[in-house]
Write a protein that holds these residues in place. Structure first.
Motif, mmCIF file in Angstrom:
data_model
loop_
_atom_site.group_PDB
_atom_site.id
_atom_site.type_symbol
_atom_site.label_atom_id
_atom_site.label_comp_id
_atom_site.label_asym_id
_atom_site.label_seq_id
_atom_site.Cartn_x
_atom_site.Cartn_y
_atom_site.Cartn_z
ATOM 1 N N VAL A 82 7.180 6.083 -5.368
ATOM 2 C CA VAL A 82 6.252 6.256 -4.249
ATOM 3 C C VAL A 82 6.805 5.491 -3.060
ATOM 4 N N TRP A 83 6.406 5.921 -1.881
ATOM 5 C CA TRP A 83 6.770 5.176 -0.673
ATOM 6 C C TRP A 83 5.685 4.156 -0.407
ATOM 7 N N VAL A 84 6.067 2.923 -0.135
ATOM 8 C CA VAL A 84 5.090 1.850 0.074
ATOM 9 C C VAL A 84 5.353 1.132 1.386
ATOM 10 N N VAL A 85 4.302 0.481 1.875
ATOM 11 C CA VAL A 85 4.360 -0.335 3.076
ATOM 12 C C VAL A 85 4.046 -1.767 2.679
ATOM 13 N N ASN A 86 4.861 -2.689 3.133
ATOM 14 C CA ASN A 86 4.572 -4.110 2.899
ATOM 15 C C ASN A 86 3.379 -4.519 3.756
ATOM 16 N N LEU A 94 2.828 -3.558 -20.595
ATOM 17 C CA LEU A 94 3.928 -3.543 -19.632
ATOM 18 C C LEU A 94 3.481 -3.982 -18.247
ATOM 19 N N ILE A 95 2.176 -3.926 -17.973
ATOM 20 C CA ILE A 95 1.591 -4.494 -16.758
ATOM 21 C C ILE A 95 0.343 -5.263 -17.159
ATOM 22 N N ASP A 96 -0.037 -6.238 -16.344
ATOM 23 C CA ASP A 96 -1.139 -7.128 -16.705
ATOM 24 C C ASP A 96 -2.516 -6.559 -16.395
ATOM 25 N N LYS A 97 -2.573 -5.654 -15.424
ATOM 26 C CA LYS A 97 -3.867 -5.084 -15.055
ATOM 27 C C LYS A 97 -3.668 -3.689 -14.485
ATOM 28 N N MET A 98 -4.737 -2.912 -14.506
ATOM 29 C CA MET A 98 -4.705 -1.576 -13.934
ATOM 30 C C MET A 98 -4.820 -1.686 -12.415
ATOM 31 N N PRO A 99 -3.850 -1.157 -11.673
ATOM 32 C CA PRO A 99 -3.921 -1.241 -10.217
ATOM 33 C C PRO A 99 -4.809 -0.133 -9.632
ATOM 34 N N LYS A 100 -5.363 -0.392 -8.465
ATOM 35 C CA LYS A 100 -6.001 0.651 -7.696
ATOM 36 C C LYS A 100 -4.930 1.344 -6.844
ATOM 37 N N ILE A 101 -5.116 2.627 -6.636
ATOM 38 C CA ILE A 101 -4.220 3.360 -5.744
ATOM 39 C C ILE A 101 -4.775 3.237 -4.332
ATOM 40 N N GLU A 102 -4.113 2.434 -3.502
ATOM 41 C CA GLU A 102 -4.569 2.217 -2.133
ATOM 42 C C GLU A 102 -3.530 2.771 -1.154
ATOM 43 N N PHE A 103 -3.982 3.659 -0.283
ATOM 44 C CA PHE A 103 -3.117 4.264 0.713
ATOM 45 C C PHE A 103 -3.270 3.574 2.056
ATOM 46 N N VAL A 104 -2.203 3.550 2.838
ATOM 47 C CA VAL A 104 -2.332 3.127 4.226
ATOM 48 C C VAL A 104 -2.874 4.309 5.030
ATOM 49 N N GLU A 105 -3.558 3.995 6.103
ATOM 50 C CA GLU A 105 -4.097 5.038 6.981
ATOM 51 C C GLU A 105 -3.026 5.447 7.985
ATOM 52 N N VAL A 106 -2.783 6.746 8.063
ATOM 53 C CA VAL A 106 -1.773 7.239 8.992
ATOM 54 C C VAL A 106 -2.369 8.224 9.994
ATOM 55 N N GLU A 107 -3.657 8.478 9.897
ATOM 56 C CA GLU A 107 -4.327 9.382 10.850
ATOM 57 C C GLU A 107 -5.394 8.635 11.632
ATOM 58 N N LYS A 162 0.857 -1.181 0.000
ATOM 59 C CA LYS A 162 0.000 0.000 0.000
ATOM 60 C C LYS A 162 0.895 1.234 0.000
ATOM 61 N N ILE A 163 0.361 2.344 -0.500
ATOM 62 C CA ILE A 163 1.146 3.562 -0.656
ATOM 63 C C ILE A 163 1.040 4.438 0.589
ATOM 64 N N LEU A 164 2.163 4.971 1.003
ATOM 65 C CA LEU A 164 2.190 5.960 2.077
ATOM 66 C C LEU A 164 1.759 7.298 1.477
ATOM 67 N N PRO A 165 0.775 7.973 2.060
ATOM 68 C CA PRO A 165 0.256 9.204 1.450
ATOM 69 C C PRO A 165 1.222 10.375 1.561
ATOM 70 N N ASN A 166 1.012 11.338 0.683
ATOM 71 C CA ASN A 166 1.647 12.670 0.773
ATOM 72 C C ASN A 166 3.140 12.688 0.484
ATOM 73 N N PHE A 175 4.148 7.554 12.681
ATOM 74 C CA PHE A 175 5.490 7.980 13.087
ATOM 75 C C PHE A 175 6.416 8.010 11.869
ATOM 76 N N ALA A 176 6.418 6.918 11.091
ATOM 77 C CA ALA A 176 7.289 6.841 9.913
ATOM 78 C C ALA A 176 6.882 7.865 8.864
ATOM 79 N N HIS A 177 5.588 7.961 8.612
ATOM 80 C CA HIS A 177 5.075 8.910 7.619
ATOM 81 C C HIS A 177 5.477 10.336 7.963
ATOM 82 N N ASP A 178 5.260 10.724 9.220
ATOM 83 C CA ASP A 178 5.569 12.090 9.627
ATOM 84 C C ASP A 178 7.063 12.376 9.512
#
Length: 278
Positions: A184-188, A265-278, A68-72, A200-203
Motif C-alpha cells: 500500500v502507499w502510505v503517508v508519514n 505476527l503482529i501485536d494488534k489488529m490495525p485500523k485502516i485509516e486513509f489520508v484525505e485527498v479530496e 496513514k494509507i493513500l486511497p485508491n 497532487f501526489a495521489h493523483d
C-alpha cells in the motif's frame, strides 16, 4: 519555495507502469523520487526520510500509529502472482520443522508464507532472513527459499530441475478466496504536507499507473534491455497485477491482518485509516 515531496518508488517490474511515467514525464522534477526495494522504502518511511511511499502491507499494520494509507492505490493480485514464490527441495507438505530462507527484500511475503504454511498445511518451520544468492537459491542447510519481485519472476520463468515451485499468491487465494494486497502507499504522519500536496501526489500516482498501463507496450519496450524477461512474459505479468484499492481489497487486507494477528505476527489488529485527498 516549499521543498518537493519525497516519494518512494519500488524498482520492480510490478511497478513498471508508474516507472514508465516517471521516466517519460516531468515527475522527477515534481518530486524527490527514491527508487529502491521494499525493505529500504519500509525503513525510510518509518524513519521519516520519505513523505509518501509504497510499503509492504504488513509494515502498515506494525506502524499504523505513524502512517496513514493513500486511497485508491495498492499492489495486489487475485490469485497466482508469479512474483512471490517458494522454491523447495521437497514438496510443501514435507517442510514441517525444516529451515526456510526468506529474502531480505520484503516483509509482507514473510508473513504471508508463514500464514499459508501454518493455516493451510499445519506446518511449523524454522525461518532465516538472508540475502539470496540467485546462483544458489537454496543454501545447503535449508530446504526452501522464499523469493519476491524480479528474483521470483525470473525463477518462475526459469524453473530449475528437481525443485518444487509454489506461487504463494495462488496458495493465499485457495486458503481465503480473496485477493492479496502486497503493498500500500502510505503517508508519514509527520510529513509537512497539506491536503493540496496529498491530492497532487495521489493523483500523480493513481493516474501514473493508469497512463503507464495504457501505454503498456511502450513501457515494456523501455526496459527490455535492462531485464531478463521477454515482452510477452512482462505483458502477461502486468495483466495479473492490480493497482486499485477497492472495498474488496480492504476486506482482503483486513483478512491478512486478522490471520497475521492470530498467528502472532503482529501485536494488534490495525485500523485502516486513509489520508484525505479530496
Amino acid at each position: 519555495m516549499m521543498p518537493k515531496i519525497s516519494l518512494g518508488h519500488i524498482n520492480f517490474v510490478n511497478c513498471l507502469p508508474l516507472t514508465f511515467v516517471i521516466e517519460t514525464t516531468n515527475m522527477r522534477s515534481e518530486f524527490n523520487i527514491e527508487s529502491a526495494v521494499p525493505a529500504i522504502l519500509n525503513s525510510k518511511i518509518i524513519n521519516g526520510e520519505l513523505d509518501i511511499t509504497p510499503v509492504s502491507s504488513i509494515i502498515y499494520a506494525l506502524n499504523n500509529d505513524k502512517l496513514k494509507i493513500l486511497p485508491n492505490v495498492s499492489i495486489s493480485a487475485d490469485g497466482a502472482v508469479q512474483s512471490i514464490l517458494l522454491v523447495s527441495k521437497k514438496p510443501i507438505t514435507e517442510l514441517d520443522n525444516k529451515k526456510i530462507n526468506l529474502t531480505a527484500k520484503s516483509a509482507t511475503s514473510h508473513c504471508l508464507l508463514k500464514i499459508v504454511l501454518k493455516e493451510a498445511y499445519s506446518l511449523n518451520c524454522n525461518y532465516e532472513i538472508i540475502n539470496v544468492d540467485m546462483n544458489n537459491i537454496i543454501s545447503n542447510e535449508a530446504e526452501a527459499t522464499l523469493l519476491i519481485g524480479d528474483d521470483a519472476f525470473f525463477s518462475f520463468h526459469n524453473r530449475q530441475a528437481g525443485l518444487f515451485c509454489y506461487d504463494i499468491g495462488a496458495e493465499w487465494k485457495v486458503l481465503t478466496g480473496l485477493p492479496m494486497v502486497y503493498a500500500v502507499w502510505v503517508v508519514n504522519n509527520e510529513a509537512k504536507l497539506d491536503k493540496a500536496d496529498l491530492k497532487f501526489a495521489h493523483d500523480k500516482i493513481v493516474q501514473g499507473f493508469k497512463d503507464g498501463f495504457n501505454n503498456k507496450n511502450l513501457a515494456i519496450e523501455s526496459v527490455l534491455n535492462k531485464v531478463s524477461f521477454t515482452a510477452e512474459q512482462i505483458s502477461e505479468y502486468l495483466k495479473v497485477l492490480n493497482w486499485d484499492f477497492t472495498a474488496k481489497h480492504k476486506e482482503a487486507l483486513l483478512k491478512f491482518y486478522e490471520l497475521a494477528y492470530n498467528n502472532g505476527l503482529i501485536d494488534k489488529m490495525p485500523k485502516i485509516e486513509f489520508v484525505e485527498v479530496e
